[in-house]
Design an enzyme around this catalytic site. Sequence first.
Site, PDB file in Angstrom:
ATOM      1  N   GLY A 212     -31.132 -83.284  16.073  1.00  0.00           N
ATOM      2  CA  GLY A 212     -31.650 -84.254  15.114  1.00  0.00           C
ATOM      3  C   GLY A 212     -30.556 -85.174  14.630  1.00  0.00           C
ATOM      4  O   GLY A 212     -29.367 -84.849  14.713  1.00  0.00           O
TER       5      GLY A 212
ATOM      6  N   SER B 132     -31.104 -77.357  10.177  1.00  0.00           N
ATOM      7  CA  SER B 132     -29.655 -77.513  10.169  1.00  0.00           C
ATOM      8  C   SER B 132     -29.181 -77.670   8.731  1.00  0.00           C
ATOM      9  O   SER B 132     -29.621 -78.579   8.025  1.00  0.00           O
ATOM     10  CB  SER B 132     -29.283 -78.751  10.991  1.00  0.00           C
ATOM     11  OG  SER B 132     -27.911 -79.042  10.882  1.00  0.00           O
TER      12      SER B 132
ATOM     13  N   ASP C  31     -22.506 -75.090  13.960  1.00  0.00           N
ATOM     14  CA  ASP C  31     -22.211 -76.380  14.597  1.00  0.00           C
ATOM     15  C   ASP C  31     -20.911 -76.914  14.011  1.00  0.00           C
ATOM     16  O   ASP C  31     -20.801 -77.120  12.802  1.00  0.00           O
ATOM     17  CB  ASP C  31     -23.364 -77.366  14.326  1.00  0.00           C
ATOM     18  CG  ASP C  31     -23.197 -78.698  15.052  1.00  0.00           C
ATOM     19  OD1 ASP C  31     -22.178 -78.883  15.761  1.00  0.00           O
ATOM     20  OD2 ASP C  31     -24.090 -79.565  14.909  1.00  0.00           O
TER      21      ASP C  31
ATOM     22  N   GLU D 109     -22.164 -74.720  18.479  1.00  0.00           N
ATOM     23  CA  GLU D 109     -22.409 -76.069  18.962  1.00  0.00           C
ATOM     24  C   GLU D 109     -21.142 -76.915  18.845  1.00  0.00           C
ATOM     25  O   GLU D 109     -20.494 -76.920  17.794  1.00  0.00           O
ATOM     26  CB  GLU D 109     -23.557 -76.661  18.128  1.00  0.00           C
ATOM     27  CG  GLU D 109     -24.066 -77.999  18.597  1.00  0.00           C
ATOM     28  CD  GLU D 109     -25.234 -78.491  17.714  1.00  0.00           C
ATOM     29  OE1 GLU D 109     -25.872 -77.675  17.016  1.00  0.00           O
ATOM     30  OE2 GLU D 109     -25.492 -79.705  17.737  1.00  0.00           O
TER      31      GLU D 109
ATOM     32  N   LYS E 221     -23.405 -75.683   9.438  1.00  0.00           N
ATOM     33  CA  LYS E 221     -22.249 -76.482   9.834  1.00  0.00           C
ATOM     34  C   LYS E 221     -20.970 -75.753   9.457  1.00  0.00           C
ATOM     35  O   LYS E 221     -20.892 -75.137   8.377  1.00  0.00           O
ATOM     36  CB  LYS E 221     -22.292 -77.835   9.118  1.00  0.00           C
ATOM     37  CG  LYS E 221     -23.482 -78.689   9.510  1.00  0.00           C
ATOM     38  CD  LYS E 221     -23.308 -79.275  10.895  1.00  0.00           C
ATOM     39  CE  LYS E 221     -24.428 -80.240  11.229  1.00  0.00           C
ATOM     40  NZ  LYS E 221     -24.257 -80.863  12.545  1.00  0.00           N
TER      41      LYS E 221
ATOM     42  N   LYS F  12     -30.301 -85.005  22.443  1.00  0.00           N
ATOM     43  CA  LYS F  12     -30.697 -86.051  21.492  1.00  0.00           C
ATOM     44  C   LYS F  12     -30.987 -87.263  22.356  1.00  0.00           C
ATOM     45  O   LYS F  12     -30.113 -87.739  23.074  1.00  0.00           O
ATOM     46  CB  LYS F  12     -29.575 -86.359  20.496  1.00  0.00           C
ATOM     47  CG  LYS F  12     -29.339 -85.234  19.499  1.00  0.00           C
ATOM     48  CD  LYS F  12     -28.220 -85.573  18.534  1.00  0.00           C
ATOM     49  CE  LYS F  12     -27.951 -84.372  17.628  1.00  0.00           C
ATOM     50  NZ  LYS F  12     -26.704 -84.536  16.867  1.00  0.00           N
TER      51      LYS F  12
ATOM     52  N   ASP G 230     -23.273 -80.869  22.310  1.00  0.00           N
ATOM     53  CA  ASP G 230     -24.001 -81.955  21.651  1.00  0.00           C
ATOM     54  C   ASP G 230     -23.257 -83.259  21.973  1.00  0.00           C
ATOM     55  O   ASP G 230     -23.569 -83.925  22.975  1.00  0.00           O
ATOM     56  CB  ASP G 230     -24.070 -81.674  20.127  1.00  0.00           C
ATOM     57  CG  ASP G 230     -24.688 -82.790  19.297  1.00  0.00           C
ATOM     58  OD1 ASP G 230     -24.981 -83.859  19.849  1.00  0.00           O
ATOM     59  OD2 ASP G 230     -24.883 -82.619  18.070  1.00  0.00           O
TER      60      ASP G 230
ATOM     61  N   LYS H 147     -29.228 -73.089  11.394  1.00  0.00           N
ATOM     62  CA  LYS H 147     -27.949 -73.610  11.891  1.00  0.00           C
ATOM     63  C   LYS H 147     -27.106 -73.988  10.684  1.00  0.00           C
ATOM     64  O   LYS H 147     -27.604 -74.619   9.752  1.00  0.00           O
ATOM     65  CB  LYS H 147     -28.222 -74.819  12.778  1.00  0.00           C
ATOM     66  CG  LYS H 147     -27.071 -75.775  13.007  1.00  0.00           C
ATOM     67  CD  LYS H 147     -27.416 -76.752  14.120  1.00  0.00           C
ATOM     68  CE  LYS H 147     -26.822 -78.121  13.880  1.00  0.00           C
ATOM     69  NZ  LYS H 147     -27.261 -79.096  14.923  1.00  0.00           N
TER      70      LYS H 147
HETATM   71  O1  OSB Z   1     -24.462 -82.523  15.020  1.00  0.00           O
HETATM   72  O2  OSB Z   1     -26.498 -82.059  15.186  1.00  0.00           O
HETATM   73  C1  OSB Z   1     -25.605 -82.691  14.658  1.00  0.00           C
HETATM   74  C2  OSB Z   1     -26.997 -84.710  11.734  1.00  0.00           C
HETATM   75  C3  OSB Z   1     -26.344 -85.910  11.928  1.00  0.00           C
HETATM   76  C4  OSB Z   1     -25.452 -86.040  12.960  1.00  0.00           C
HETATM   77  C5  OSB Z   1     -25.205 -84.959  13.810  1.00  0.00           C
HETATM   78  C6  OSB Z   1     -25.868 -83.756  13.637  1.00  0.00           C
HETATM   79  C7  OSB Z   1     -26.761 -83.623  12.562  1.00  0.00           C
HETATM   80  C8  OSB Z   1     -27.462 -82.388  12.246  1.00  0.00           C
HETATM   81  C9  OSB Z   1     -28.730 -82.485  11.434  1.00  0.00           C
HETATM   82  O3  OSB Z   1     -27.085 -81.293  12.549  1.00  0.00           O
HETATM   83  C10 OSB Z   1     -29.931 -82.493  12.290  1.00  0.00           C
HETATM   84  C11 OSB Z   1     -31.176 -82.910  11.532  1.00  0.00           C
HETATM   85  O4  OSB Z   1     -31.604 -82.172  10.653  1.00  0.00           O
HETATM   86  O5  OSB Z   1     -31.704 -83.991  11.829  1.00  0.00           O
HETATM   87 MG    MG Z   2     -24.501 -81.113  16.546  1.00  0.00          MG
END
Ligand code: OSB
Ligand code: MG
Length: 368
Positions: A291, A136, A189, A214, A164, A263, A239, A162
Site C-alpha cells: 500500500g 501496516s 518492514d 520486508e 515498521k 505495488k 518492496d 506489519k
Molecule cells: O513500505 O510498504 C511500505 C506506506 C508508504 C510508503 C511505503 C510503505 C507504506 C506502508 C503502508 O507500509 C501501507 C498502507 O497502509 O497503505
Molecule cells: Mg514496504
Amino acid sequence: MKITEITMHRMNMRMKNPFTTSFGTEQDREFIILEAKDEDGTIGWGECVTSESPLYIEEFTKAAWVMLEEYLIPLTLNREINHPDELTDLFEPFKRNNLAKAAIDAAAWDIYAKQQGISLAEAIGGCRTEIEVGVSLGIEDDMERLLQNIKEKTAEGYKRIKVKIKPGKDVEVVREIRENFPDIPLMVDANSAYTLDDMETLKKLDPYNLMMIEQPLTAGDLIDHAELQKHIKTPICLDESIHSYEDARQAIQIGSGKIINMKVGRVGGITTMKRIHELCKEANIPMWCGGMLESGVGRAHNIAITSLSAFTLPGDTAASSRYWDEDIIEPEVTVKDGMVQVPASPGIGYEVNREKLAKYTVQKETFK
Ligand code: OSB
Ligand code: MG
C-alpha cells in the site's frame, strides 16, 4: 478506446494519524487523482501514489504532475488504443517515472473494464471474490501505544500485523510484541534502513517467528539481499527493490528474497504487474499487495489486483477508516473479519464522490 480528455486533481488529504517509517513521518498525503474520459464518455480513475517528498522512491507529486503534463498525457490523448496493455509499450521510451505512468494505466484499465461491462478484477484475470487483508503499523515512540494499536487491529480481525522497524527500534520492539502477542501472524518492514553491516542485528530477529522481513536493504542491492538471505532464516520480502519485470526475474534468480510485495505504481502499471504475477506463479514466489496510504481510488485498484491467484498472503489494503475521516469513494472500503469483498460491478466498482473529491483538491487542470 480513445481517451480524449484527462483531468488531474492534485489532492491534499490529512490522515487521522501520522505514519512513521524509517524514512520519515507523513500525515498530509499529497497525491494526484487522474480522471480520464473516453470518446464514448466512459470515465476511468487512477491514483498517482506519490508523496510530497521523494523519500520512499525518487518520484514526488509535483514532479509526477510535470511528467504527466509534459510527456505522458500528450502521448495518450486522442490515440486509438486497442487494449490497455499497449500503454506500457507506449510509455517505455521514457525511463522510470513508474508512479506517473501507472496513474494513466490505472484509469485506462478502469475505462476498459467498464466498456467490457466487467469488474476490473475480472478484466485482469482475478479469481477471488474476497481478499484477506492485514494492516501496516508505523513506528511509535511509545511502546504501549504500538501494543495498543496491535491489540485494536487484531481485534478488528486483520489477518496479519506489519510493524515498521529501523535501527534502534527493531529487535527489542519485536521481542516486546511477541511477549504480548505470541501467536499473531507478524512481519516487519525496514524500508531499506539496514546494510550488510547490520547482519548480527537482523539475525537476532530469527527466533521471533516472523512471516517475513520486508526490504531490509537499499533498493538496487539485489546481490546484498541474496547474501543476507543466506544468513538469516526470516524470509526476505522485496518492496522498493522491484521496479520492473527484470528486477523481479533477477531477484528470483539469485535468491534476493522469497516473497514479493507488489505495488502496481512502483512497477508502472497493471500490465507489468500481470507479467510479474505470471513469473511469481511459475517460480512459486508468494505475493501480496502493498500500500501507499492510498485514497479510495488507489485502494479500489489494489483490491482488484489482490484477486489474482499468486496473491496468497494478506496485503496492506486496510479499511478506508484506518486512514481517513472520510474517503473520496462510495461506498468506502470496509473490512470484516479481515476480509474485503471484491466488487463485481464494472470497472473499479466504487463511485468517486465528486463533492469530496473537490473538497480535498488543491490544483486541478484538464487536458484535451
Ligand atoms: O513500505 O510498504 C511500505 C506506506 C508508504 C510508503 C511505503 C510503505 C507504506 C506502508 C503502508 O507500509 C501501507 C498502507 O497502509 O497503505
Ligand atoms: Mg514496504
